[in-house]
Design a protein around this motif. Structure first.
Motif, PDB file in Angstrom:
ATOM      1  N   ASP A   1       0.827  -1.212   0.000  1.00 58.85           N
ATOM      2  CA  ASP A   1       0.000   0.000   0.000  1.00 58.85           C
ATOM      3  C   ASP A   1       0.860   1.260   0.000  1.00 58.85           C
ATOM      4  O   ASP A   1       0.580   2.216  -0.735  1.00 58.85           O
ATOM      5  N   LEU A   2       1.904   1.289   0.810  1.00 57.46           N
ATOM      6  CA  LEU A   2       2.784   2.462   0.874  1.00 57.46           C
ATOM      7  C   LEU A   2       3.572   2.638  -0.423  1.00 57.46           C
ATOM      8  O   LEU A   2       3.766   3.776  -0.886  1.00 57.46           O
TER       9      LEU A   2
ATOM     10  N   SER B   1       3.424   5.852  -2.920  1.00 61.25           N
ATOM     11  CA  SER B   1       4.617   6.634  -3.261  1.00 61.25           C
ATOM     12  C   SER B   1       4.750   6.829  -4.770  1.00 61.25           C
ATOM     13  O   SER B   1       5.422   7.760  -5.215  1.00 61.25           O
ATOM     14  N   ARG B   2       4.098   5.982  -5.551  1.00 58.98           N
ATOM     15  CA  ARG B   2       4.139   6.115  -7.012  1.00 58.98           C
ATOM     16  C   ARG B   2       3.007   6.996  -7.544  1.00 58.98           C
ATOM     17  O   ARG B   2       2.932   7.248  -8.736  1.00 58.98           O
ATOM     18  N   THR B   3       2.153   7.474  -6.666  1.00 54.73           N
ATOM     19  CA  THR B   3       1.005   8.272  -7.056  1.00 54.73           C
ATOM     20  C   THR B   3       1.345   9.755  -6.947  1.00 54.73           C
ATOM     21  O   THR B   3       1.893  10.197  -5.950  1.00 54.73           O
ATOM     22  N   ARG B   4       1.006  10.497  -7.976  1.00 50.82           N
ATOM     23  CA  ARG B   4       1.187  11.954  -7.946  1.00 50.82           C
ATOM     24  C   ARG B   4      -0.044  12.545  -7.292  1.00 50.82           C
ATOM     25  O   ARG B   4      -1.064  12.756  -7.931  1.00 50.82           O
ATOM     26  N   LEU B   5       0.054  12.817  -6.019  1.00 47.79           N
ATOM     27  CA  LEU B   5      -1.092  13.293  -5.260  1.00 47.79           C
ATOM     28  C   LEU B   5      -1.582  14.655  -5.709  1.00 47.79           C
ATOM     29  O   LEU B   5      -2.763  14.963  -5.614  1.00 47.79           O
ATOM     30  N   ASP B   6      -0.680  15.454  -6.265  1.00 49.16           N
ATOM     31  CA  ASP B   6      -1.085  16.782  -6.728  1.00 49.16           C
ATOM     32  C   ASP B   6      -1.935  16.719  -7.988  1.00 49.16           C
ATOM     33  O   ASP B   6      -2.524  17.703  -8.401  1.00 49.16           O
ATOM     34  N   GLN B   7      -2.006  15.544  -8.620  1.00 50.35           N
ATOM     35  CA  GLN B   7      -2.805  15.401  -9.851  1.00 50.35           C
ATOM     36  C   GLN B   7      -4.111  14.654  -9.605  1.00 50.35           C
ATOM     37  O   GLN B   7      -4.839  14.378 -10.542  1.00 50.35           O
ATOM     38  N   ILE B   8      -4.408  14.334  -8.360  1.00 46.45           N
ATOM     39  CA  ILE B   8      -5.655  13.653  -8.038  1.00 46.45           C
ATOM     40  C   ILE B   8      -6.686  14.719  -7.658  1.00 46.45           C
ATOM     41  O   ILE B   8      -6.454  15.510  -6.739  1.00 46.45           O
TER      42      ILE B   8
END
Length: 100
Positions: free
Chosen positions: A85-86, A90-97
Motif C-alpha cells: 500500500d505504501l 509513493s508512485r502516485t502523484r497526489l497533486d494530480q488527483i
C-alpha cells in the motif's frame, strides 16, 4: 473481537512487556485501564503519548491491534500488505488527483 478492544489489548501487551505500570504509561491509571479494557477509544494523540511513554512505535501498537482483531492474518502478511500500500502511494502523484 472489536477493534477498540483489540487496540486496548495491544497497548496492555506492550506496556507489560516493557515493564510499565498503568500509571507510568503517559496517562492516568484509570484512563489507561479504560483503554486497555476497550471501554474507551484510543485517539491518535493518546496512542502517540502511550507509545512514547513505554518506548514503542505507535504503528507497532496499531499492527498488533489489527493482528489481534483478525487472527487469520499473520504479521508478515500484514506488513507485506502495508508495504504494498505504501509503495503504491509513493508512485502516485497526489497533486494530480482531483479532490472530491
Amino acid at each position: 473481537m472489536e477493534l477498540r478492544t483489540a487496540m486496548g489489548q495491544a497497548v496492555k501487551a506492550f506496556r507489560i512487556s516493557r515493564g510499565f505500570a498503568q500509571d507510568e504509561a503517559g496517562r492516568s491509571q484509570s484512563v489507561v485501564s479504560s483503554m486497555e479494557r476497550g471501554m474507551r477509544s484510543i485517539s491518535i494523540t493518546d496512542l502517540d503519548l502511550l507509545a512514547s511513554s513505554i518506548g514503542v512505535h505507535p504503528l507497532a501498537i496499531i499492527v498488533k491491534g489489527y493482528l489481534l482483531q483478525n487472527q487469520s492474518i499473520g504479521t508478515e502478511e500484514l506488513i507485506a500488505r502495508i508495504r504494498t500500500d505504501l509503495d503504491a502511494l509513493s508512485r502516485t502523484r497526489l497533486d494530480q488527483i482531483p479532490l472530491r
